[in-house]
Enzyme design. Structure first.
Site, mmCIF file in Angstrom:
data_model
loop_
_atom_site.group_PDB
_atom_site.id
_atom_site.type_symbol
_atom_site.label_atom_id
_atom_site.label_comp_id
_atom_site.label_asym_id
_atom_site.label_seq_id
_atom_site.Cartn_x
_atom_site.Cartn_y
_atom_site.Cartn_z
ATOM 1 N N ALA A 17 0.839 -1.198 0.000
ATOM 2 C CA ALA A 17 0.000 0.000 0.000
ATOM 3 C C ALA A 17 0.869 1.241 0.000
ATOM 4 O O ALA A 17 2.094 1.172 -0.083
ATOM 5 C CB ALA A 17 -0.934 -0.020 1.205
ATOM 6 N N ASP A 49 -12.070 1.785 7.834
ATOM 7 C CA ASP A 49 -11.556 1.422 6.516
ATOM 8 C C ASP A 49 -12.083 0.035 6.147
ATOM 9 O O ASP A 49 -11.330 -0.859 5.769
ATOM 10 C CB ASP A 49 -10.033 1.435 6.520
ATOM 11 C CG ASP A 49 -9.447 1.645 5.127
ATOM 12 O OD1 ASP A 49 -10.219 1.984 4.212
ATOM 13 O OD2 ASP A 49 -8.234 1.462 4.957
ATOM 14 N N ALA A 79 2.616 1.167 3.761
ATOM 15 C CA ALA A 79 3.323 -0.022 4.246
ATOM 16 C C ALA A 79 3.070 -1.204 3.324
ATOM 17 O O ALA A 79 2.221 -1.143 2.427
ATOM 18 C CB ALA A 79 2.870 -0.356 5.666
ATOM 19 N N GLN A 80 3.827 -2.277 3.549
ATOM 20 C CA GLN A 80 3.554 -3.535 2.867
ATOM 21 C C GLN A 80 3.627 -4.673 3.875
ATOM 22 O O GLN A 80 4.233 -4.536 4.941
ATOM 23 C CB GLN A 80 4.491 -3.756 1.686
ATOM 24 C CG GLN A 80 5.940 -3.961 1.985
ATOM 25 C CD GLN A 80 6.745 -4.026 0.674
ATOM 26 O OE1 GLN A 80 6.725 -3.088 -0.137
ATOM 27 N NE2 GLN A 80 7.470 -5.119 0.472
ATOM 28 N N VAL A 81 2.992 -5.810 3.514
ATOM 29 C CA VAL A 81 2.794 -6.902 4.466
ATOM 30 C C VAL A 81 3.428 -8.180 3.925
ATOM 31 O O VAL A 81 3.315 -8.495 2.737
ATOM 32 C CB VAL A 81 1.290 -7.135 4.725
ATOM 33 C CG1 VAL A 81 1.083 -8.269 5.717
ATOM 34 C CG2 VAL A 81 0.634 -5.852 5.227
ATOM 35 N N LYS A 114 3.636 -6.231 9.093
ATOM 36 C CA LYS A 114 3.393 -4.990 8.353
ATOM 37 C C LYS A 114 4.552 -4.029 8.602
ATOM 38 O O LYS A 114 4.893 -3.751 9.749
ATOM 39 C CB LYS A 114 2.067 -4.367 8.808
ATOM 40 C CG LYS A 114 1.659 -3.116 8.048
ATOM 41 C CD LYS A 114 0.280 -2.642 8.487
ATOM 42 C CE LYS A 114 -0.184 -1.441 7.708
ATOM 43 N NZ LYS A 114 -1.544 -1.000 8.108
#
Length: 511
Positions: free
Chosen positions: A131, A285, A134-136, A150
């Site tokens: 995103a 969200d 961040a990324q997971v 994350k």
């Protein structure tokens, strides 16, 4: 402080991108747009091949991560950007290419202060989600637990800081133009966006939000919040329980897996109502990408960076407004808007009730499956200008989430109606919170708390009015008006003269 030249250069660059995607067409054609702003918009699109249908979401994605988040915020404001733009901006899902794993590894080790090998048995180098912030990655802890890790993108704080600085500057210039733009309070919109983003950029706060929501949702066992691994969580790294399931975005897969989509839709709606109305703390969200159906038929939520909070008074107003619209009691809905201060007092309650009826009645006449909370909110936005209703920042997230939840629920069960599903919950909450029993209980609690404060109140009074000491009380002094004769040397002359008179009077008394 950033120079206005730098702000202007950034805006010209962003404006050019927006113009190429046709995203400035609405501003250019709006009769309420100030002439100066309209000229700037025309300049921005000069020579560009503008598409016939504006691509707002694509434009914000092209500008960068901060613009993606801003676009998500503007999606809650059809009154500010227009209904078509708001609808298109809802497509923003933060989809960005992932960073190389070597970069992520260094970020994990810097964020947690230990090598990856001392934290996880294994970690998947392929990101399961990337995103704007961040990324997971999926991983297995040394204890053998499956987790999601994350990680904030390196440098994201600086990028957001620069962008928000320019957003604030631009909003101030626009609001200073006055008129309709000032009523919409763009500076307040950007300030709200800044606060949302600040919470998202601290993953410890996201972890705390998830933990708080999990405690609040014990009454909804079919709604799951993953557990936090606090030992592997910091401001830049969040580790939480891995969730196996099917995303609610994929209805075909849900049906193939044997899920009851009708039940899932009702679980989602009731979970949102409990969060927003009963608890006053809600996941803001709740799009399909953040919601999963688990193998046992429950709904699991992820990504708690954006959370909404509403105090009890606002929740009471909200429940009464929704129930009034459901039952057609427009007079009560209008009265609540005036009591809450949403509509200025110089307007007429009855006239506002009639305007609300014009919004509500067309929906009440539609088939059940065609009635929509989104339609209701759009209708309400249309009458805000006529009644000088200013932006209510504490309700922005709620409005966005209501539309989002309805969209997800409808995708699961096209025949569901938010009104019918919400009515029993809201009616029961109003009865328990506002009924006679609740009123008596609230009064008892208030009186007990007042009595408990009496000792402290007495101590403060004694501190302010202490018992007399050994000296006799001072005699009452006559009030004498003080006259200021001038300044500078004149004050000095008066002071010297007064001192001389005092000395003379004392000498006369002694002798």
């Amino acid at each position: 402080m950033t120079s206005p030249i730098v702000h202007t250069w950034r805006l010209l660059k962003w404006g050019r991108i927006l113009a190429r995607h046709g995203a400035l067409r609405g501003i250019e054609r709006d009769p309420n747009t100030p002439p100066k702003l309209r000229r700037l918009v025309k300049l921005a699109r000069f020579g560009a091949r503008v598409p016939k249908v504006p691509r707002y979401a694509d434009a914000f994605q092209a500008i960068g991560p901060a613009a993606i988040k801003l676009g998500q915020t503007l999606a809650t404001r059809p009154d500010l950007v227009g209904e078509d733009a708001a609808h298109d901006l809802m497509r923003l899902q933060d989809a960005l290419p992932p960073l190389p794993f070597d970069t992520i590894r260094r970020a994990i080790e810097a964020g947690l202060g230990r090598p990856v090998e001392q934290l996880f048995t294994s970690i998947d180098e392929t990101a399961v989600g990337a995103a704007s912030i961040a990324q997971v990655h999926r991983a297995v802890t040394l204890e053998g637990a499956d987790v999601a890790v994350k990680v904030l993108r390196p440098g994201v704080e600086e990028d957001f800081s620069k962008a928000i600085d320019t957003y604030q500057w631009a909003a101030a210039q626009v609001e200073a133009m006055g008129g309709e733009l000032a009523r919409l309070r763009p500076r307040l919109v950007i300030e709200t966006f800044k606060r949302w983003t600040a919470r998202e950029l601290d993953l410890r706060r996201e972890a705390a939000s998830a933990s708080e929501l999990a405690e609040a949702m014990h009454a909804e066992p079919d709604y799951i919040v993953p557990a936090i691994d606090w030992q592997r969580t910091s401001g830049r790294v969040l580790t939480l329980e891995w969730i196996d399931g099917v995303k609610l975005a994929n209805r075909d897969r849900l049906i193939a897996a044997g899920h009851d989509t009708h039940k899932l839709a009702h679980v989602l709606v009731n979970a949102f109502l409990r969060q927003a109305i009963s608890e006053g703390f809600f996941h803001a969200d709740m799009h399909q990408g953040n919601l999963f159906a688990t193998p046992d038929g429950k709904i699991a939520a992820i990504d708690f960076g954006i959370m909404g909070r509403i105090d009890r008074r606002a929740r009471v107003w909200l429940a009464e407004i929704l129930y009034g619209l459901i039952t057609g009691n427009y007079k009560r809905v209008a009265e609540i808007h005036f009591e809450a201060g949403y509509v200025p007092a110089h307007h007429n309650v009855a006239e506002f009730a009639t305007a609300l009826r014009a919004v509500g009645e067309p929906m009440r006449g539609l088939p059940v499956k065609d009635m929509s909370v989104g339609m209701m909110l759009d209708g309400l936005f249309k009458i805000t200008r006529d009644f000088d209703m200013q932006t209510q920042p504490h309700l922005l997230l709620l409005q966005k989430t209501m539309v989002m939840v309805e969209g997800v629920a409808t995708s699961l069960d096209p025949d569901i109606n938010m009104w019918d599903t919400a009515a029993p919950f809201i009616k029961e909450w109003i009865r328990t919170e506002l009924g006679p029993e609740a009123a008596v209980a609230d009064r008892l609690i208030q009186d007990v708390r007042t009595v408990a404060r009496l000792p402290d109140l007495i101590r403060r009074i004694e501190a302010h009015y202490p018992a007399p000491g050994g000296a006799p009380p001072a005699p009452p002094l006559q009030e004498i008006e003080v006259v200021r004769i001038g300044g500078g040397w004149r004050y000095l002359a008066v002071a010297v003269l007064s001192a001389g008179l005092a000395v003379a009077a004392t000498w006369a008394i002694v002798h």
